[in-house]
Every structure is written in C-alpha cells, then in structure tokens.
Design a protein around this motif. Structure first.
Motif, PDB file in Angstrom:
ATOM      1  N   GLU A  60       0.825  -1.200   0.000  1.00  0.00           N
ATOM      2  CA  GLU A  60       0.000   0.000   0.000  1.00  0.00           C
ATOM      3  C   GLU A  60       0.867   1.262   0.000  1.00  0.00           C
ATOM      4  O   GLU A  60       1.849   1.335   0.733  1.00  0.00           O
ATOM      5  CB  GLU A  60      -0.905   0.012   1.236  1.00  0.00           C
ATOM      6  N   TYR A  61       0.496   2.214  -0.858  1.00  0.00           N
ATOM      7  CA  TYR A  61       1.186   3.501  -0.947  1.00  0.00           C
ATOM      8  C   TYR A  61       0.162   4.607  -0.939  1.00  0.00           C
ATOM      9  O   TYR A  61      -0.894   4.488  -1.551  1.00  0.00           O
ATOM     10  CB  TYR A  61       1.989   3.606  -2.251  1.00  0.00           C
ATOM     11  N   SER A  62       0.489   5.710  -0.290  1.00  0.00           N
ATOM     12  CA  SER A  62      -0.372   6.886  -0.392  1.00  0.00           C
ATOM     13  C   SER A  62      -0.074   7.569  -1.721  1.00  0.00           C
ATOM     14  O   SER A  62       1.000   7.381  -2.304  1.00  0.00           O
ATOM     15  CB  SER A  62      -0.116   7.855   0.769  1.00  0.00           C
ATOM     16  N   MET A  63      -1.030   8.350  -2.186  1.00  0.00           N
ATOM     17  CA  MET A  63      -0.821   9.080  -3.437  1.00  0.00           C
ATOM     18  C   MET A  63       0.356  10.048  -3.284  1.00  0.00           C
ATOM     19  O   MET A  63       1.116  10.275  -4.214  1.00  0.00           O
ATOM     20  CB  MET A  63      -2.084   9.836  -3.844  1.00  0.00           C
ATOM     21  N   LYS A  64       0.522  10.596  -2.080  1.00  0.00           N
ATOM     22  CA  LYS A  64       1.630  11.508  -1.811  1.00  0.00           C
ATOM     23  C   LYS A  64       2.968  10.764  -1.926  1.00  0.00           C
ATOM     24  O   LYS A  64       3.937  11.303  -2.460  1.00  0.00           O
ATOM     25  CB  LYS A  64       1.468  12.131  -0.432  1.00  0.00           C
ATOM     26  N   GLU A  65       3.028   9.523  -1.436  1.00  0.00           N
ATOM     27  CA  GLU A  65       4.256   8.725  -1.548  1.00  0.00           C
ATOM     28  C   GLU A  65       4.592   8.452  -3.015  1.00  0.00           C
ATOM     29  O   GLU A  65       5.747   8.558  -3.423  1.00  0.00           O
ATOM     30  CB  GLU A  65       4.099   7.393  -0.810  1.00  0.00           C
ATOM     31  N   ILE A  66       3.568   8.110  -3.795  1.00  0.00           N
ATOM     32  CA  ILE A  66       3.797   7.836  -5.220  1.00  0.00           C
ATOM     33  C   ILE A  66       4.254   9.109  -5.923  1.00  0.00           C
ATOM     34  O   ILE A  66       5.218   9.089  -6.698  1.00  0.00           O
ATOM     35  CB  ILE A  66       2.531   7.253  -5.873  1.00  0.00           C
ATOM     36  N   ALA A  67       3.595  10.234  -5.655  1.00  0.00           N
ATOM     37  CA  ALA A  67       3.989  11.505  -6.272  1.00  0.00           C
ATOM     38  C   ALA A  67       5.419  11.871  -5.900  1.00  0.00           C
ATOM     39  O   ALA A  67       6.175  12.363  -6.737  1.00  0.00           O
ATOM     40  CB  ALA A  67       3.030  12.615  -5.854  1.00  0.00           C
ATOM     41  N   SER A  68       5.816  11.614  -4.662  1.00  0.00           N
ATOM     42  CA  SER A  68       7.176  11.954  -4.240  1.00  0.00           C
ATOM     43  C   SER A  68       8.219  11.075  -4.928  1.00  0.00           C
ATOM     44  O   SER A  68       9.367  11.467  -5.074  1.00  0.00           O
ATOM     45  CB  SER A  68       7.324  11.870  -2.722  1.00  0.00           C
ATOM     46  N   LYS A  69       7.829   9.886  -5.378  1.00  0.00           N
ATOM     47  CA  LYS A  69       8.753   9.008  -6.112  1.00  0.00           C
ATOM     48  C   LYS A  69       8.856   9.423  -7.579  1.00  0.00           C
ATOM     49  O   LYS A  69       9.877   9.247  -8.212  1.00  0.00           O
ATOM     50  CB  LYS A  69       8.305   7.553  -5.991  1.00  0.00           C
ATOM     51  N   ILE A  70       7.777   9.979  -8.120  1.00  0.00           N
ATOM     52  CA  ILE A  70       7.768  10.435  -9.516  1.00  0.00           C
ATOM     53  C   ILE A  70       8.489  11.775  -9.655  1.00  0.00           C
ATOM     54  O   ILE A  70       9.184  12.016 -10.642  1.00  0.00           O
ATOM     55  CB  ILE A  70       6.318  10.551 -10.036  1.00  0.00           C
ATOM     56  N   LEU A 105       9.707  18.646 -14.404  1.00  0.00           N
ATOM     57  CA  LEU A 105       8.690  19.629 -14.056  1.00  0.00           C
ATOM     58  C   LEU A 105       8.577  19.696 -12.549  1.00  0.00           C
ATOM     59  O   LEU A 105       8.856  18.727 -11.853  1.00  0.00           O
ATOM     60  CB  LEU A 105       7.322  19.206 -14.619  1.00  0.00           C
ATOM     61  N   GLU A 106       8.132  20.825 -12.049  1.00  0.00           N
ATOM     62  CA  GLU A 106       7.913  20.943 -10.618  1.00  0.00           C
ATOM     63  C   GLU A 106       6.550  20.353 -10.283  1.00  0.00           C
ATOM     64  O   GLU A 106       5.536  20.713 -10.871  1.00  0.00           O
ATOM     65  CB  GLU A 106       7.964  22.409 -10.192  1.00  0.00           C
ATOM     66  N   VAL A 107       6.527  19.407  -9.373  1.00  0.00           N
ATOM     67  CA  VAL A 107       5.290  18.741  -8.985  1.00  0.00           C
ATOM     68  C   VAL A 107       4.981  19.109  -7.545  1.00  0.00           C
ATOM     69  O   VAL A 107       5.826  18.961  -6.667  1.00  0.00           O
ATOM     70  CB  VAL A 107       5.425  17.204  -9.110  1.00  0.00           C
ATOM     71  N   SER A 108       3.767  19.568  -7.305  1.00  0.00           N
ATOM     72  CA  SER A 108       3.356  19.894  -5.938  1.00  0.00           C
ATOM     73  C   SER A 108       2.682  18.681  -5.315  1.00  0.00           C
ATOM     74  O   SER A 108       1.768  18.105  -5.894  1.00  0.00           O
ATOM     75  CB  SER A 108       2.377  21.065  -5.937  1.00  0.00           C
ATOM     76  N   THR A 109       3.165  18.293  -4.166  1.00  0.00           N
ATOM     77  CA  THR A 109       2.540  17.183  -3.443  1.00  0.00           C
ATOM     78  C   THR A 109       1.711  17.720  -2.281  1.00  0.00           C
ATOM     79  O   THR A 109       1.301  16.957  -1.414  1.00  0.00           O
ATOM     80  CB  THR A 109       3.601  16.191  -2.924  1.00  0.00           C
ATOM     81  N   ASP A 110       1.454  19.020  -2.276  1.00  0.00           N
ATOM     82  CA  ASP A 110       0.692  19.635  -1.201  1.00  0.00           C
ATOM     83  C   ASP A 110      -0.821  19.549  -1.411  1.00  0.00           C
ATOM     84  O   ASP A 110      -1.586  19.839  -0.506  1.00  0.00           O
ATOM     85  CB  ASP A 110       1.084  21.107  -1.045  1.00  0.00           C
ATOM     86  N   VAL A 111      -1.256  19.150  -2.607  1.00  0.00           N
ATOM     87  CA  VAL A 111      -2.676  19.055  -2.916  1.00  0.00           C
ATOM     88  C   VAL A 111      -3.237  17.793  -2.272  1.00  0.00           C
ATOM     89  O   VAL A 111      -2.629  16.732  -2.338  1.00  0.00           O
ATOM     90  CB  VAL A 111      -2.896  19.018  -4.448  1.00  0.00           C
ATOM     91  N   GLU A 112      -4.389  17.908  -1.669  1.00  0.00           N
ATOM     92  CA  GLU A 112      -5.038  16.753  -1.042  1.00  0.00           C
ATOM     93  C   GLU A 112      -5.682  15.897  -2.136  1.00  0.00           C
ATOM     94  O   GLU A 112      -6.579  16.344  -2.845  1.00  0.00           O
ATOM     95  CB  GLU A 112      -6.107  17.241  -0.054  1.00  0.00           C
ATOM     96  N   PRO A 113      -5.227  14.662  -2.317  1.00  0.00           N
ATOM     97  CA  PRO A 113      -5.766  13.817  -3.390  1.00  0.00           C
ATOM     98  C   PRO A 113      -7.174  13.322  -3.076  1.00  0.00           C
ATOM     99  O   PRO A 113      -7.560  13.203  -1.910  1.00  0.00           O
ATOM    100  CB  PRO A 113      -4.786  12.644  -3.436  1.00  0.00           C
ATOM    101  N   VAL A 139      -8.238  10.257  -3.992  1.00  0.00           N
ATOM    102  CA  VAL A 139      -7.945   8.911  -3.508  1.00  0.00           C
ATOM    103  C   VAL A 139      -6.750   9.044  -2.577  1.00  0.00           C
ATOM    104  O   VAL A 139      -5.684   9.466  -2.990  1.00  0.00           O
ATOM    105  CB  VAL A 139      -7.604   7.949  -4.673  1.00  0.00           C
ATOM    106  N   LYS A 140      -6.919   8.687  -1.334  1.00  0.00           N
ATOM    107  CA  LYS A 140      -5.845   8.892  -0.358  1.00  0.00           C
ATOM    108  C   LYS A 140      -4.802   7.787  -0.387  1.00  0.00           C
ATOM    109  O   LYS A 140      -3.628   8.023  -0.232  1.00  0.00           O
ATOM    110  CB  LYS A 140      -6.439   9.005   1.037  1.00  0.00           C
ATOM    111  N   ARG A 141      -5.246   6.543  -0.555  1.00  0.00           N
ATOM    112  CA  ARG A 141      -4.316   5.413  -0.549  1.00  0.00           C
ATOM    113  C   ARG A 141      -4.731   4.446  -1.652  1.00  0.00           C
ATOM    114  O   ARG A 141      -5.894   4.387  -2.021  1.00  0.00           O
ATOM    115  CB  ARG A 141      -4.317   4.709   0.798  1.00  0.00           C
TER     116      ARG A 141
END
Length: 70
Positions: free
Chosen positions: A6-16, A22-30, A32-34
């Motif tokens: 299981e990964y959170s969307m924030k964890e996946i975004a931080s790996k991408i 490009l600059e990717v913001s991981t501060d947005v509340e997804p 789908v959380k997990r």
C-alpha cells in the motif's frame, strides 16, 4: 498489476517528482488517499507474483513514455 503493498498518493507523487523535469506539488489533497492492489487472484490463477519495485516500475514507465513522445 500491483505488488500488494500500500502507498499513499503523496508517496507515489514523491517518487515520480525526481524523475520528471517539471515541478510537482505534493501539497494538494488527493481524492484517492491510498491505493493498494490485491494480487492474490493473479498469483493463484496465473502463478504471477510482483518482482519489480514501485520505484523501478515508475522509472521504466517514465523512460518508455519519454522514448515514445519526447
């Protein structure tokens, strides 16, 4: 398919983020959380089991997209 981990969307975004130019913001509340995939049926029916880590899989997908469209 997935790995069953299981990964959170924030964890996946931080790996991408470090892979792309490009600059990717991981501060947005997804919405789908997990996300987690139950691979037990694929393993039972097909004998398939994940052998590629999330990081390696994401890199392979990114490299393929870059090769096709860049």
């Amino acid at each position: 398919i997935g790995s069953g981990e299981e990964y959170s969307m924030k964890e996946i975004a931080s790996k991408i983020d470090p892979m792309i130019p490009l600059e990717v913001s991981t501060d947005v509340e997804p919405v789908v959380k997990r996300q987690v995939c139950d691979c037990s049926e694929a393993e039972r029916v097909l004998g398939w089991k994940a052998t590629t880590s999330l990081e390696v899989g994401l890199k392979k997908v990114y490299d393929d997209i870059e090769a096709r469209y860049a």
